[in-house]
Design a protein around this motif. Structure first.
Motif, PDB file in Angstrom:
ATOM      1  N   CYS A   1      18.682  72.992  20.826  1.00 21.75           N
ATOM      2  CA  CYS A   1      18.283  72.273  19.607  1.00 21.75           C
ATOM      3  C   CYS A   1      19.016  72.823  18.389  1.00 21.75           C
ATOM      4  O   CYS A   1      19.459  72.072  17.507  1.00 21.75           O
ATOM      5  CB  CYS A   1      16.777  72.393  19.397  1.00 21.75           C
ATOM      6  SG  CYS A   1      15.767  71.440  20.547  1.00 21.75           S
ATOM      7  N   LYS A   2      19.131  74.141  18.325  1.00 19.20           N
ATOM      8  CA  LYS A   2      19.799  74.777  17.190  1.00 19.20           C
ATOM      9  C   LYS A   2      21.255  74.315  17.089  1.00 19.20           C
ATOM     10  O   LYS A   2      21.770  74.085  15.988  1.00 19.20           O
ATOM     11  CB  LYS A   2      19.722  76.302  17.340  1.00 19.20           C
ATOM     12  CG  LYS A   2      20.041  77.056  16.074  1.00 19.20           C
ATOM     13  CD  LYS A   2      19.629  78.524  16.175  1.00 19.20           C
ATOM     14  CE  LYS A   2      20.413  79.250  17.234  1.00 19.20           C
ATOM     15  NZ  LYS A   2      20.202  80.727  17.159  1.00 19.20           N
ATOM     16  N   ASP A   3      21.915  74.163  18.234  1.00 15.52           N
ATOM     17  CA  ASP A   3      23.300  73.683  18.240  1.00 15.52           C
ATOM     18  C   ASP A   3      23.378  72.192  17.905  1.00 15.52           C
ATOM     19  O   ASP A   3      24.187  71.768  17.086  1.00 15.52           O
ATOM     20  CB  ASP A   3      23.927  73.918  19.623  1.00 15.52           C
ATOM     21  CG  ASP A   3      24.227  75.378  19.886  1.00 15.52           C
ATOM     22  OD1 ASP A   3      24.226  76.169  18.920  1.00 15.52           O
ATOM     23  OD2 ASP A   3      24.437  75.736  21.061  1.00 15.52           O
ATOM     24  N   VAL A   4      22.534  71.400  18.563  1.00 13.82           N
ATOM     25  CA  VAL A   4      22.605  69.950  18.431  1.00 13.82           C
ATOM     26  C   VAL A   4      22.296  69.489  17.009  1.00 13.82           C
ATOM     27  O   VAL A   4      22.938  68.571  16.479  1.00 13.82           O
ATOM     28  CB  VAL A   4      21.651  69.282  19.448  1.00 13.82           C
ATOM     29  CG1 VAL A   4      21.495  67.790  19.144  1.00 13.82           C
ATOM     30  CG2 VAL A   4      22.155  69.482  20.869  1.00 13.82           C
ATOM     31  N   PHE A   5      21.314  70.138  16.363  1.00 12.32           N
ATOM     32  CA  PHE A   5      20.893  69.716  15.028  1.00 12.32           C
ATOM     33  C   PHE A   5      21.429  70.616  13.915  1.00 12.32           C
ATOM     34  O   PHE A   5      20.933  70.567  12.789  1.00 12.32           O
ATOM     35  CB  PHE A   5      19.360  69.667  14.958  1.00 12.32           C
ATOM     36  CG  PHE A   5      18.747  68.613  15.842  1.00 12.32           C
ATOM     37  CD1 PHE A   5      18.858  67.270  15.532  1.00 12.32           C
ATOM     38  CD2 PHE A   5      18.075  68.963  17.003  1.00 12.32           C
ATOM     39  CE1 PHE A   5      18.313  66.296  16.348  1.00 12.32           C
ATOM     40  CE2 PHE A   5      17.509  67.998  17.827  1.00 12.32           C
ATOM     41  CZ  PHE A   5      17.632  66.662  17.501  1.00 12.32           C
ATOM     42  N   ALA A   6      22.446  71.418  14.212  1.00  8.52           N
ATOM     43  CA  ALA A   6      22.972  72.383  13.234  1.00  8.52           C
ATOM     44  C   ALA A   6      23.413  71.721  11.942  1.00  8.52           C
ATOM     45  O   ALA A   6      23.210  72.256  10.849  1.00  8.52           O
ATOM     46  CB  ALA A   6      24.131  73.168  13.852  1.00  8.52           C
ATOM     47  N   THR A   7      24.034  70.559  12.038  1.00  6.22           N
ATOM     48  CA  THR A   7      24.523  69.863  10.837  1.00  6.22           C
ATOM     49  C   THR A   7      23.675  68.636  10.527  1.00  6.22           C
ATOM     50  O   THR A   7      24.107  67.778   9.758  1.00  6.22           O
ATOM     51  CB  THR A   7      25.986  69.441  11.027  1.00  6.22           C
ATOM     52  OG1 THR A   7      26.086  68.569  12.170  1.00  6.22           O
ATOM     53  CG2 THR A   7      26.882  70.650  11.253  1.00  6.22           C
ATOM     54  N   GLY A   8      22.498  68.565  11.116  1.00  2.00           N
ATOM     55  CA  GLY A   8      21.661  67.379  10.992  1.00  2.00           C
ATOM     56  C   GLY A   8      20.916  67.287   9.676  1.00  2.00           C
ATOM     57  O   GLY A   8      20.874  68.219   8.889  1.00  2.00           O
TER      58      GLY A   8
END
Length: 280
Positions: free
Chosen positions: A48-55
């Protein structure tokens, strides 16, 4: 040549034993941390931290990231999050109103949140929206009916002048199309919804006791205008005079949604006791 003795030799046997004990504790702590970091829950957090890092609001992860997070969730089981079938969250409750739902909070930040809803038999999470969010929902245990909708974009929001609202106490309704109307039983694939597609408004009804883990990216935020809004759905044919909007053979796949606060929906928070999430 004089050779300097080591510190442990100068300090004596008691110091050597103390040093050995500290080293053993340090090794145990490292092993414990590695074990925590190897759990499915920790892997979910890191993904989740990677996937939503720039979210942010309205962010939709790239297809590859969606698939990566889905695969982690698809692999999860009830025991991975420290839950068991004999826990009180899943017991049948003999009451005249809808039974309370239990929520276990795992993690949240401004980018995403992770939580688990535990539903007893007949428990209902009413129809609600996920404004500007991408949401992953994984049924960990049990059977659940899911009904979801997406807004029909080309129909104006304010239909008050065109509708017979005698059946509705408060005006202001909008046309939506059914995305999902089915029962699911664990194990099953993760459900994914997007800001404007995939069934952004959904309702959960427990056919048996069940548990579902939710990942919201980004989470609800009143300060940023991402409120959780609840709805009541009316069959398409409820309001005469609008037959021309949808072909007759397709009308069962549409409904009118009206904002309405649920009357007997109760969510009780409980302590999450599963594997710890380690922020590194």
């Amino acid at each position: 040549m004089r050779i300097e003795t080591s510190l442990t030799e100068r300090k004596g046997p008691q110091f050597r034993e103390l040093s050995k004990e500290k080293n053993n504790k340090s090794k145990k702590n490292r092993r414990r941390q590695r074990k925590q970091m190897s759990t499915v829950v920790q892997r979910l957090f890191e993904t989740c931290k990677d996937v939503f890092a720039t979210g942010g609001a309205g962010f939709v992860p790239p297809p590859g990231d969606v698939e990566r997070l889905r695969l982690v969730l698809d692999s999860m089981r009830l025991e991975d999050v420290g839950l068991a079938l004999d826990m009180p969250y899943f017991r049948t409750i003999e009451i005249d109103v809808a039974p309370p739902i239990t929520y276990l909070h795992l993690y949240d930040c401004d980018k995403f949140s992770i939580g688990i809803f535990c539903l007893p038999p007949s428990g209902v999470i009413p129809l609600h929206n996920h404004p500007e969010m991408t949401v992953f929902s994984k049924l960990l245990y049990g059977s659940m009916h899911i009904k979801s909708y997406d807004w029909v974009a080309d129909v104006p929001y304010n239909m008050n002048t065109n509708l017979n609202l005698s059946h509705v106490q408060q005006p202001g309704i909008r046309l939506a199309k059914v995305k999902v109307d089915s029962a699911f039983t664990a194990p099953c694939n993760t459900s994914i919804l997007y800001p404007a597609a995939g069934g952004n408004m959904h309702c959960f009804t427990a056919l048996t006791s069940c548990a579902v883990i939710d990942v919201l990216g980004p989470p609800y935020s009143d300060s940023e205008g991402r409120h959780c809004t609840y709805y009541h759905d009316f069959p398409y044919t409820t309001f005469p005079g609008n037959e021309g909007l949808v072909a007759e053979e397709e009308r069962e796949g549409y409904a009118w949604l009206q904002e309405k606060k649920p009357e007997d929906f109760v969510v009780v928070g409980a302590m999450y006791t599963g594997p710890e999430i380690v922020e590194i």
